[in-house]
Design an enzyme around this catalytic site. Structure first.
Site, mmCIF file in Angstrom:
data_model
loop_
_atom_site.group_PDB
_atom_site.id
_atom_site.type_symbol
_atom_site.label_atom_id
_atom_site.label_comp_id
_atom_site.label_asym_id
_atom_site.label_seq_id
_atom_site.Cartn_x
_atom_site.Cartn_y
_atom_site.Cartn_z
ATOM 1 C CG ASN A 25 -1.734 1.260 1.356
ATOM 2 O OD1 ASN A 25 -1.912 1.996 0.384
ATOM 3 N ND2 ASN A 25 -2.250 1.505 2.542
ATOM 4 C CD1 TRP A 26 3.605 1.079 -2.915
ATOM 5 C CD2 TRP A 26 3.567 2.270 -4.813
ATOM 6 N NE1 TRP A 26 4.350 0.388 -3.845
ATOM 7 C CE2 TRP A 26 4.342 1.102 -5.026
ATOM 8 C CE3 TRP A 26 3.402 3.164 -5.862
ATOM 9 C CZ2 TRP A 26 4.952 0.834 -6.247
ATOM 10 C CZ3 TRP A 26 4.006 2.886 -7.080
ATOM 11 C CH2 TRP A 26 4.779 1.738 -7.270
ATOM 12 N N GLY B 165 2.835 -1.228 4.319
ATOM 13 C CA GLY B 165 2.913 0.206 4.074
ATOM 14 C C GLY B 165 4.325 0.641 3.739
ATOM 15 N N GLY B 166 5.047 1.162 4.722
ATOM 16 C CA GLY B 166 6.372 1.729 4.489
ATOM 17 C C GLY B 166 7.342 0.803 3.791
ATOM 18 C CG HIS C 263 -5.745 1.998 5.202
ATOM 19 N ND1 HIS C 263 -5.270 2.933 6.103
ATOM 20 C CD2 HIS C 263 -4.741 1.102 5.013
ATOM 21 C CE1 HIS C 263 -4.031 2.609 6.443
ATOM 22 N NE2 HIS C 263 -3.693 1.505 5.802
ATOM 23 C CD GLU D 188 -2.829 5.757 6.555
ATOM 24 O OE1 GLU D 188 -1.777 5.425 7.112
ATOM 25 O OE2 GLU D 188 -2.959 5.793 5.316
#
Length: 250
Positions: A9-10, A233-234, A94, A96
């Protein structure tokens, strides 16, 4: 046997040029992966990434999908539009999106139904906040979110669904649920699915862990019996790091 799925997930990272550079680095590294590999990228990069990955084992996903076919929904992107530019997956709900953009269990459900209608595979996120975990409400929260997300979704459609358990307190914080905590909650989510759809359907759904999985902890997390992958993610923004997660058994 559920085939593991590792999805990057960029988030809001990478211009088209940066996306193309990363994908070109990544493709030869993951070409022999034993898991499904997905890159969920910003809308602007989907077409470019889809073109670069066309004859590879990398699938492309969006980071959201609208709940309607078309209409007066400024800023939203429909499932048909995503399909047209090469997406085959879409992240929905998500943490966020829930925290910053007002997503609710109802809108997650509408987006999930819309994705399935157009043949996109939803990666549906559920998970509790730190306050909810410390208050002993983890099961209550993920049960509500799971039941809400899949209202009016059939058992047949569930075969196309991936669930990502992402404890909100472990998103982008560097904190990670212990292997046992993650597996215990994912097993509970599977039991909720069993109550909704029956044991056979529940056992077929792939459930990822999505809270700061990285090269250092992926092997032990993936060794857990109910964890079927990761929403990364990261670590998905660096080819070498994402490759290590994809090859968690190496």
């Amino acid at each position: 046997m559920r085939k593991p799925i590792i999805a990057g997930n960029w988030k809001m990272n990478n211009t088209i040029a940066e996306a193309e550079k990363l994908v070109k680095e990544l493709k030869p590294l993951v070409k022999d992966a034993e898991c499904d590999v997905v890159l969920c990228v910003p809308y602007t990069a989907i077409a470019a990434v889809a073109k670069l990955t066309k004859k590879s084992n990398i699938a492309v996903g969006a980071e959201n999908v609208a709940w309607a076919d078309k209409g007066a929904f400024t800023g939203e992107i429909s499932a048909a539009m995503l399909k047209e530019v090469g997406a085959t997956y879409a992240i929905i709900g998500h943490s966020e999106r829930r925290q910053m953009f007002g997503e609710t269990d109802e809108t997650v459900n509408k987006r999930t139904i819309q994705a399935l209608k157009y043949g996109l595979k939803p990666i549906v996120c559920v998970g509790e906040t730190l306050e909810e975990r410390e208050g002993g409400k983890t099961e209550e929260v993920v049960k509500r979110q799971t039941e809400g997300a899949f209202a009016n979704v059939t058992a047949t459609e569930m075969a196309q669904v991936v669930i990502a358990y992402e404890p909100v307190w472990a998103i982008g914080t560097g904190k990670t649920a212990t292997d046992e905590q993650a597996n215990e909650t994912i097993a509970y989510i599977r039991s909720v699915l069993a109550s909704l759809y029956g044991e056979e359907t529940a056992q077929g759904v792939r459930i990822q862990y999505g809270g700061s999985m990285n090269p250092g902890n992926c092997k032990s997390l993936m060794a857990q019996p109910d964890i079927d992958g990761g929403l990364i993610g990261g670590a998905s923004l660096k080819a070498a790091d994402f490759n290590k997660v994809v090859h968690y058994n190496a």
